[in-house]
Design a protein around this motif. Sequence first.
Motif, mmCIF file in Angstrom:
data_model
loop_
_atom_site.group_PDB
_atom_site.id
_atom_site.type_symbol
_atom_site.label_atom_id
_atom_site.label_comp_id
_atom_site.label_asym_id
_atom_site.label_seq_id
_atom_site.Cartn_x
_atom_site.Cartn_y
_atom_site.Cartn_z
ATOM 1 N N TRP A 72 87.210 -31.600 12.687
ATOM 2 C CA TRP A 72 88.440 -31.838 13.452
ATOM 3 C C TRP A 72 88.188 -31.700 14.955
ATOM 4 O O TRP A 72 88.583 -32.550 15.747
ATOM 5 N N PHE A 114 95.947 -31.936 4.243
ATOM 6 C CA PHE A 114 94.775 -32.499 3.570
ATOM 7 C C PHE A 114 94.473 -31.753 2.279
ATOM 8 O O PHE A 114 94.303 -32.360 1.223
ATOM 9 N N PHE A 115 94.434 -30.419 2.342
ATOM 10 C CA PHE A 115 94.084 -29.669 1.145
ATOM 11 C C PHE A 115 95.215 -29.641 0.120
ATOM 12 O O PHE A 115 94.963 -29.579 -1.081
ATOM 13 N N TYR A 136 95.154 -29.663 8.348
ATOM 14 C CA TYR A 136 94.363 -28.901 7.377
ATOM 15 C C TYR A 136 95.173 -28.658 6.105
ATOM 16 O O TYR A 136 94.720 -28.954 5.004
ATOM 17 N N PHE A 137 96.375 -28.115 6.271
ATOM 18 C CA PHE A 137 97.187 -27.808 5.096
ATOM 19 C C PHE A 137 97.616 -29.074 4.367
ATOM 20 O O PHE A 137 97.649 -29.100 3.135
ATOM 21 N N GLY A 149 95.577 -29.833 14.223
ATOM 22 C CA GLY A 149 94.627 -29.607 13.136
ATOM 23 C C GLY A 149 95.150 -28.629 12.104
ATOM 24 O O GLY A 149 94.740 -28.675 10.940
ATOM 25 N N ILE A 150 96.055 -27.743 12.501
ATOM 26 C CA ILE A 150 96.598 -26.763 11.561
ATOM 27 C C ILE A 150 97.422 -27.451 10.475
ATOM 28 O O ILE A 150 97.134 -27.295 9.289
ATOM 29 N N PHE A 177 85.940 -28.421 7.796
ATOM 30 C CA PHE A 177 87.125 -29.121 8.295
ATOM 31 C C PHE A 177 87.331 -28.827 9.775
ATOM 32 O O PHE A 177 87.599 -29.743 10.566
ATOM 33 N N ALA A 178 87.208 -27.562 10.166
ATOM 34 C CA ALA A 178 87.420 -27.184 11.565
ATOM 35 C C ALA A 178 86.399 -27.861 12.483
ATOM 36 O O ALA A 178 86.766 -28.382 13.545
ATOM 37 N N HIS A 235 84.396 -24.954 3.144
ATOM 38 C CA HIS A 235 85.277 -26.105 3.342
ATOM 39 C C HIS A 235 86.134 -25.925 4.583
ATOM 40 O O HIS A 235 86.341 -26.885 5.344
ATOM 41 N N ASP A 236 86.650 -24.716 4.796
ATOM 42 C CA ASP A 236 87.454 -24.437 5.983
ATOM 43 C C ASP A 236 86.646 -24.655 7.255
ATOM 44 O O ASP A 236 87.117 -25.281 8.209
#
Length: 75
Positions: free
Chosen positions: A28, A62-63, A59-60, A55-56, A24-25, A20-21
């Motif tokens: 993005w 979104f999750f 990311y946090f 994006g950092i 996402f990266a 998933h990480d």
Amino acid sequence: MSFTDRLREHVTDNGTGMLHDLLFAVVWVALVSFLFDFVFASAPTWVFYMFLAAGIPAYFGFFFSLELAKQEHGE
């Protein structure tokens, strides 16, 4: 325990999260690259890097919101 064994154990324990990480990266960076190739083509380079850095927190955020939604629906 050898390095290979530790790596295998880590991937086994965290494989889905790592996938998933990575997904996402990749999405993005692709989105930001597309925007700066076609929409904001004349923007300065530092703006491109700021969008990438955004994006950092994205990311946090979104999750975190995904976890809240799962808890709200009892999953």
